[in-house]
Every structure is written in structure tokens, then in C-alpha cells.
Design an enzyme around this catalytic site. Structure first.
Site, mmCIF file in Angstrom:
data_model
loop_
_atom_site.group_PDB
_atom_site.id
_atom_site.type_symbol
_atom_site.label_atom_id
_atom_site.label_comp_id
_atom_site.label_asym_id
_atom_site.label_seq_id
_atom_site.Cartn_x
_atom_site.Cartn_y
_atom_site.Cartn_z
ATOM 1 N N ARG A 88 0.825 -1.206 0.000
ATOM 2 C CA ARG A 88 0.000 0.000 0.000
ATOM 3 C C ARG A 88 0.860 1.256 0.000
ATOM 4 O O ARG A 88 0.323 2.360 -0.011
ATOM 5 C CB ARG A 88 -0.875 0.003 1.250
ATOM 6 C CG ARG A 88 -2.356 -0.345 0.984
ATOM 7 C CD ARG A 88 -3.026 -0.447 2.338
ATOM 8 N NE ARG A 88 -4.435 -0.257 2.350
ATOM 9 C CZ ARG A 88 -5.325 -1.247 2.448
ATOM 10 N NH1 ARG A 88 -4.939 -2.502 2.413
ATOM 11 N NH2 ARG A 88 -6.604 -0.981 2.554
ATOM 12 N N ARG A 122 -21.749 -2.120 2.557
ATOM 13 C CA ARG A 122 -21.059 -3.405 2.761
ATOM 14 C C ARG A 122 -21.289 -3.949 4.163
ATOM 15 O O ARG A 122 -21.210 -3.231 5.152
ATOM 16 C CB ARG A 122 -19.554 -3.223 2.531
ATOM 17 C CG ARG A 122 -18.757 -4.502 2.733
ATOM 18 C CD ARG A 122 -17.406 -4.451 2.080
ATOM 19 N NE ARG A 122 -16.421 -3.693 2.832
ATOM 20 C CZ ARG A 122 -15.140 -3.597 2.489
ATOM 21 N NH1 ARG A 122 -14.704 -4.175 1.390
ATOM 22 N NH2 ARG A 122 -14.308 -2.895 3.216
ATOM 23 N N ARG A 163 -9.998 7.055 4.111
ATOM 24 C CA ARG A 163 -9.306 5.899 3.509
ATOM 25 C C ARG A 163 -9.030 6.150 2.027
ATOM 26 O O ARG A 163 -7.984 5.762 1.508
ATOM 27 C CB ARG A 163 -10.135 4.620 3.694
ATOM 28 C CG ARG A 163 -10.146 4.152 5.155
ATOM 29 C CD ARG A 163 -11.211 3.116 5.401
ATOM 30 N NE ARG A 163 -10.960 1.855 4.757
ATOM 31 C CZ ARG A 163 -11.909 0.970 4.442
ATOM 32 N NH1 ARG A 163 -13.169 1.223 4.700
ATOM 33 N NH2 ARG A 163 -11.580 -0.173 3.887
HETATM 34 P P1 AMP Z 1 -8.494 -3.526 4.117
HETATM 35 O O1 AMP Z 1 -9.325 -4.627 4.683
HETATM 36 O O2 AMP Z 1 -7.523 -3.982 3.077
HETATM 37 O O3 AMP Z 1 -9.318 -2.353 3.647
HETATM 38 O O4 AMP Z 1 -7.582 -2.993 5.327
HETATM 39 C C1 AMP Z 1 -8.153 -2.473 6.498
HETATM 40 C C2 AMP Z 1 -7.140 -1.613 7.238
HETATM 41 O O5 AMP Z 1 -6.001 -2.407 7.617
HETATM 42 C C3 AMP Z 1 -6.555 -0.462 6.449
HETATM 43 O O6 AMP Z 1 -7.409 0.672 6.430
HETATM 44 C C4 AMP Z 1 -5.261 -0.216 7.207
HETATM 45 O O7 AMP Z 1 -5.510 0.439 8.444
HETATM 46 C C5 AMP Z 1 -4.810 -1.638 7.523
HETATM 47 N N1 AMP Z 1 -3.987 -2.182 6.435
HETATM 48 C C6 AMP Z 1 -4.304 -3.188 5.581
HETATM 49 N N2 AMP Z 1 -3.322 -3.428 4.713
HETATM 50 C C7 AMP Z 1 -2.344 -2.538 5.008
HETATM 51 C C8 AMP Z 1 -1.057 -2.262 4.447
HETATM 52 N N3 AMP Z 1 -0.570 -2.950 3.394
HETATM 53 N N4 AMP Z 1 -0.318 -1.278 5.021
HETATM 54 C C9 AMP Z 1 -0.760 -0.589 6.086
HETATM 55 N N5 AMP Z 1 -1.964 -0.774 6.644
HETATM 56 C C10 AMP Z 1 -2.757 -1.748 6.123
#
Ligand code: AMP
Length: 210
Positions: A88, A122, A163
Site C-alpha cells: 500500500r 457493505r 481511507r
Molecule cells: P483492508 O481490509 O484492506 O481495507 O484494510 C483495512 C485496514 O487495515 C486499512 O485501512 C489499514 O488500516 C490496515 N492495512 C491493511 N493493509 C495494510 C497495508 N498494506 N499497510 C498498512 N496498513 C494496512
């Protein structure tokens, strides 16, 4: 096959990852899911990560990279894997280069207005991770494991905008970083419509990489 799914939160990476995982028999590695498991623990790391996730920010690169490194080292990743939500940041992408080679990067493309509508609707199964839209599951119960569905804290409107900004600022530069390996697909249609060109592309690639 070693695949990265790139795209904004709510663009449909998780849904696409599950379809690829099933057909090509490689695990989905969702850093978001790994962090959601960590926050259930009672530790200093858990409370730090919980706070960051609730605000819609990013977990520090050192922590994230270490977690992915450990996960990729497991036996089920020998044949390949799908990274869903990692990297990310450009830093994470550079670190990944020292951990594993990557065959392709699938960019899941969706307009922000549609993302906001979809994320607000969602609902997620806290037990098995299955994803639903509130209008397609009026019972609010997981069809796979019967658990009551929840709305993730970070799917609430005030956090979604943040986000998306974090994506724009930190993650979208990866489109340039991976420009030589990107396969772009629109996820404006149904999950099946999104998956169809990806399946064709990966089937053709599968023969070439193993
Ligand atoms: P997601 O389910 O992929 O939307 O991830 C949920 C949350 O987890 C994100 O908003 C971040 O706070 C954290 N997160 C997930 N993947 C990453 C990543 N590669 N780097 C940093 N934070 C992450």
C-alpha cells in the site's frame, strides 16, 4: 502465480481475490484480514493497530512488511499467492522486491462515488470474512456460516473518505511503480463481469509462469 491486487478500498479486491483463489488454488493474503485478527488479541500491538484501523490510516510499514514476510514463508504459498491490500506504499513495494518476485499486478478500477456507495452498504461476516451488500442480505446473517453480519467500523461514512485520501496519497503511486506489469480491470459491473477478463488473462499466464 504470484499476484498483487491493487485498487482503492472498496474497489472489489477481496471479492476478486476469493474467485481467483478458488479457481487457481492459491491463497488470498489480505493484510486487512491479518490485522483484523491481530486486533482481537490482547497486546500492545493490538491496541496500536486497532486505533490506526479505526481512523482509516495505515499500519507502519515495518510491522506490515514483517507480517507479510512471515505469511508468504508458509507452505501454502509455495505455488503462489494473491496479495490483497499489500503493498500500500512504495516502501512496502520496495521491501516486497526483496521477499518475492511478482508475476502480475491487477489494478481494480472503480470511481470514488461508486466506492462510497458500495462501502456504506457493505456488511462483513466477522467469522469467515464473506462480504455482502446490505440490500442483497436483508436477514443480515452470513449464508455460509450463519454468523450475524457486521458493518466494519472503517466502512462508516466518516472513515471512508479518509481511507480514499490515504489511497490517493500513499498507494496510487504504485500504479507507476508497477507500470510494466499492470493488468487493469473495471469493477463497475457485477463480480462475475469483473472476474471474467481476469480469469482469461491469468489462465493464459498460468502456462507461462510455473
Ligand atoms: P483492508 O481490509 O484492506 O481495507 O484494510 C483495512 C485496514 O487495515 C486499512 O485501512 C489499514 O488500516 C490496515 N492495512 C491493511 N493493509 C495494510 C497495508 N498494506 N499497510 C498498512 N496498513 C494496512
Amino acid at each position: 502465480m504470484k499476484i498483487i491486487l491493487l485498487g482503492a478500498p472498496g474497489s472489489g479486491k477481496g471479492t476478486l481475490a476469493k474467485k481467483i483463489s478458488k479457481d487457481f488454488d492459491i491463497p488470498q493474503i489480505s493484510t486487512g484480514d491479518l490485522f483484523r485478527a491481530i486486533v482481537k488479541e490482547d497486546s500492545e500491538l493490538a491496541s496500536k493497530v486497532r486505533e490506526i484501523m479505526q481512523s482509516g490510516g495505515l499500519v507502519p510499514d515495518e510491522v506490515t512488511i514483517e507480517i507479510v514476510k512471515e505469511r508468504i514463508a508458509k507452505d501454502d504459498c509455495k505455488k503462489g499467492f494473491i496479495l490483497d491490500g499489500f503493498p500500500r506504499t512504495v516502501n512496502q513495494a520496495k521491501a516486497l522486491e526483496g521477499i518475492s518476485q511478482i508475476d502480475t499486478v491487477i489494478l481494480v478500477d472503480l470511481a470514488n462515488e461508486i466506492i462510497i456507495d458500495r462501502l456504506s452498504a457493505r456488511r462483513t461476516c466477522p467469522n469467515c470474512g464473506e462480504i455482502y451488500s446490505v440490500q442483497d442480505n436483508l436477514e443480515n446473517v452470513c449464508k455460509k456460516c450463519n454468523s450475524p453480519l457486521i458493518q466494519r467500523d472503517d466502512d462508516k461514512p466518516e472513515t471512508i473518505r479518509h481511507r480514499l485520501e490515504v489511497y490517493e496519497q500513499n498507494t496510487s503511486p504504485l500504479i507507476n511503480f508497477y507500470s510494466d506489469r499492470i493488468f487493469k480491470v473495471s469493477s463497475a459491473g457485477s463480480p462475475e463481469e469483473t472476474y471474467s477478463p481476469v480469469k482469461t488473462f491469468l489462465s493464459e499466464m498460468e502456462g507461462k509462469v510455473e
